[in-house]
Motif scaffolding. Structure first.
Motif, short mmCIF file in Angstrom:
data_model
loop_
_atom_site.label_atom_id
_atom_site.label_comp_id
_atom_site.label_asym_id
_atom_site.label_seq_id
_atom_site.Cartn_x
_atom_site.Cartn_y
_atom_site.Cartn_z
N VAL A 49 2.93 -12.85 1.62
CA VAL A 49 2.75 -13.35 0.39
C VAL A 49 4.15 -13.69 -0.12
CG1 VAL A 49 0.25 -12.93 -0.03
CG2 VAL A 49 2.24 -11.43 -0.97
N ASN A 50 5.16 -13.43 0.55
CA ASN A 50 6.55 -13.41 0.11
C ASN A 50 6.80 -12.74 -1.26
OD1 ASN A 50 8.94 -14.23 0.41
ND2 ASN A 50 8.86 -16.40 -0.17
N GLU A 51 6.33 -11.45 -1.27
CA GLU A 51 6.45 -10.69 -2.47
C GLU A 51 7.17 -9.21 -1.92
OE1 GLU A 51 6.33 -11.46 -5.59
OE2 GLU A 51 5.56 -13.46 -5.36
N LYS A 52 7.51 -8.41 -3.02
CA LYS A 52 8.00 -7.21 -2.44
C LYS A 52 6.69 -6.31 -2.39
CE LYS A 52 12.18 -7.17 -5.35
NZ LYS A 52 12.92 -6.56 -6.32
N SER A 53 6.76 -5.07 -1.51
CA SER A 53 5.89 -4.34 -1.41
C SER A 53 5.51 -3.48 -2.79
CB SER A 53 6.24 -3.26 -0.29
OG SER A 53 7.12 -2.54 -0.65
N SER A 54 6.32 -3.09 -3.63
CA SER A 54 6.00 -2.82 -4.87
C SER A 54 5.17 -3.37 -5.75
CB SER A 54 7.18 -2.37 -5.50
OG SER A 54 8.04 -3.60 -5.85
N VAL A 55 5.10 -4.80 -5.55
CA VAL A 55 4.18 -5.71 -6.26
C VAL A 55 2.77 -5.39 -5.72
CG1 VAL A 55 3.69 -8.05 -6.80
CG2 VAL A 55 5.88 -7.44 -6.56
N ILE A 56 2.67 -5.37 -4.42
CA ILE A 56 1.37 -4.95 -3.76
C ILE A 56 0.74 -3.65 -4.31
CG2 ILE A 56 0.00 -5.03 -1.47
CD1 ILE A 56 0.93 -7.50 -2.16
N HIS A 57 1.83 -2.87 -4.24
CA HIS A 57 1.39 -1.36 -4.70
C HIS A 57 0.82 -1.26 -6.03
CE1 HIS A 57 1.29 3.01 -5.22
NE2 HIS A 57 2.17 2.81 -6.19
N GLU A 58 1.55 -2.06 -6.99
CA GLU A 58 1.21 -2.03 -8.38
C GLU A 58 -0.20 -2.75 -8.70
OE1 GLU A 58 4.33 -4.00 -10.63
OE2 GLU A 58 5.81 -2.08 -10.50
N TYR A 59 -0.47 -3.59 -7.68
CA TYR A 59 -1.65 -4.41 -8.13
C TYR A 59 -3.04 -3.40 -7.78
CZ TYR A 59 -0.62 -8.89 -9.49
OH TYR A 59 0.01 -10.11 -10.04
N GLU A 60 -2.51 -2.65 -6.31
CA GLU A 60 -3.58 -1.77 -6.05
C GLU A 60 -3.69 -0.51 -6.89
OE1 GLU A 60 -3.46 -0.92 -1.83
OE2 GLU A 60 -3.74 -3.10 -1.24
N ALA A 61 -2.68 -0.11 -7.41
CA ALA A 61 -2.58 0.91 -8.50
C ALA A 61 -3.07 0.71 -9.76
CB ALA A 61 -1.39 1.56 -8.56
N GLY A 62 -3.47 -0.70 -9.93
CA GLY A 62 -3.92 -1.02 -11.42
C GLY A 62 -2.91 -1.16 -12.51
N LYS A 63 -1.75 -1.11 -12.18
CA LYS A 63 -0.42 -1.26 -12.92
C LYS A 63 0.01 -2.41 -13.09
CE LYS A 63 0.67 3.58 -12.03
NZ LYS A 63 1.65 4.49 -11.43
N ALA A 64 -0.48 -3.59 -12.41
CA ALA A 64 0.51 -4.61 -12.38
C ALA A 64 -0.37 -5.74 -13.60
CB ALA A 64 0.26 -5.25 -11.25
N ILE A 65 0.64 -6.34 -14.01
CA ILE A 65 0.25 -7.23 -15.13
C ILE A 65 -0.19 -8.57 -14.27
CG2 ILE A 65 1.02 -8.84 -17.18
CD1 ILE A 65 2.96 -6.68 -17.55
N PRO A 66 -1.56 -9.21 -14.43
CA PRO A 66 -1.88 -10.09 -13.65
C PRO A 66 -1.12 -11.46 -13.55
CG PRO A 66 -3.73 -9.32 -14.83
CD PRO A 66 -2.42 -8.55 -15.61
N ASN A 67 -0.49 -11.90 -12.61
CA ASN A 67 0.13 -13.20 -12.55
C ASN A 67 -0.80 -14.17 -11.41
OD1 ASN A 67 2.04 -15.24 -11.85
ND2 ASN A 67 3.72 -13.86 -11.26
N GLY A 68 -0.91 -15.06 -11.89
CA GLY A 68 -1.64 -16.18 -11.25
C GLY A 68 -1.40 -16.52 -10.01
N VAL A 69 0.07 -16.73 -9.99
CA VAL A 69 0.69 -17.30 -8.62
C VAL A 69 0.58 -16.19 -7.67
CG1 VAL A 69 2.98 -17.61 -7.65
CG2 VAL A 69 2.25 -18.74 -10.02
N VAL A 70 0.96 -15.04 -7.96
CA VAL A 70 0.86 -14.02 -6.77
C VAL A 70 -0.73 -13.86 -6.49
CG1 VAL A 70 1.17 -11.25 -6.68
CG2 VAL A 70 2.56 -12.76 -7.96
N ILE A 71 -1.66 -13.81 -7.32
CA ILE A 71 -3.06 -13.65 -6.93
C ILE A 71 -3.60 -14.92 -6.22
CG2 ILE A 71 -5.51 -13.83 -8.02
CD1 ILE A 71 -4.40 -12.12 -10.37
#
Length: 148
Positions: free
Chosen positions: A111-133
């Protein structure tokens, strides 16, 4: 006779003092000059500038405004937090990633993102971003529940 500059035997070593001339006539500002003009009966117009040369805003000083601001902050009881992804979203994302046998790093490169972004989404800490989703939807081929 020397052709260059000559040194004089008597040099002047008095200090030079520069002074700004005081305002004259209508621009006199000292209170003694204003009082003297009032005693003579001359029409004098004085005006006080708002916070001229001070750290004041308008007619209220900063020190007077502090207790009111502090009281407002003390009265605040709401805890403001950014919305993060829901528990359903993070679990569905993790299950979809594991169903495709992908690591967080591999999904991140897809998805051309950092692995920390995926980790934050799976940990429930990420602020939702429509483009990434949307990138995650396309990479996993699964429709995930609403992030919020």
């Amino acid at each position: 006779m020397p052709s260059g500059p000559t040194l004089l035997a008597a040099q002047q070593w008095e200090p030079v003092v520069w002074q700004k001339a005081a305002p004259k006539g209508k621009a006199s500002k000292s209170s003694s000059e204003v009082n003297a003009a009032l005693r003579q009966g001359v029409a004098v117009e004085t005006s006080k500038r708002m916070a001229g040369g001070c750290n004041k805003t308008g007619s209220v000083s900063v020190a007077a405004a502090e207790p009111a601001a502090a009281r407002k902050l003390d009265e605040q009881t709401e805890a403001f937090r950014h919305e993060t992804v829901s528990h359903d979203f993070k679990m569905a994302l993790q299950q979809a990633r594991l169903a495709k046998n992908l690591s967080q790093g591999q999904l991140a490169t897809q998805v051309n993102e950092k692995s920390s972004v995926i980790h934050e989404y799976e940990a429930g800490k990420a602020i939702p971003n429509g483009v990434v989703i949307n990138k995650l939807y396309r990479a996993l081929g699964v429709r995930l529940p609403r992030a919020k």
